[in-house]
Design an enzyme around this catalytic site. Sequence first.
Site: not given
Length: 297
Positions: A42, A156
């Site tokens: 991320s 993510d």
Amino acid sequence: MSSGPRISLVLGSGGARGLAHIGVIRYLQTQGVHIASISGSSMGALVGGIYAAGRLEEYRLWVEAITRMDILRLLDLTLHPAGLVKGDRIIATLKAMVGERRIEDLPIAFTAVATDIGSEREVWFDRGPLFDAIRASISLPVFFTPVERDGRVFLDGGIVNPVPIAPTFNDHTDLTIAVNVNGGMQRDYRPPRMRRAAEPDRGIAERIQDFIAQLQGEDGPSTEAEWNMLDVINRSLDIMQGAIARQQLAAYPPDHLVEIPKNACQVLEFYRAREMIALGFRAARERLGPVFAADPP
């Protein structure tokens, strides 16, 4: 070429708290270490990828100058059923700053971690277009739309591996340093007072909640709880990622760990860049000071 030890650097997920990674890297640079490998999830993938491409200073100057209005202008809201923001404007801005790069051509080994929804497993991007990998890794559920690539759908990386140490296992380096931005709660932290929609300064959350209300054909939410929907989602993700991070770090402990309190700032508070970068530098100095040579005067 740095004369210090060669390290593998692991940068974790955590939204705006991930800006602390910049401060950690800046501290490592003062100690003359050679960052030979980066693995990130991320925001850790975003910061790590930009550093690997040699453009971290440009990114730092940009993100430190960004305002809440600038952030709002970067939000390309969409009617996509799986996410509120396309992310095209953000990626286009970063590409203009860094340039089109391929991971295998970077001077530093780099891996971005994302989550394959279909297989429910983590995927390592260590080849191909840099920003395709970063965009997949930062696909925060509900906020960003998922990334579709070669018949697979990615979200993510922090969902399954918020501190991705495993990609560094085969590195020929002296040390592995991990940065977990989902660390324990800061004792003296006082969360900001909840604000109603009519109050100013809600920024990103207010604009997105207005967008949701329009889709639902409403004039606006009727309760304060509805206005804090994003806070609930983000807090839930923080709790989940914190628990997974603790398990990962217990199973695969790095040589050294730098931690940032998970309540240091909220996931979308990117306008606090200067503060978070400074926090990352201090945390790295406190934790790694005994490891490396003393700070230069």
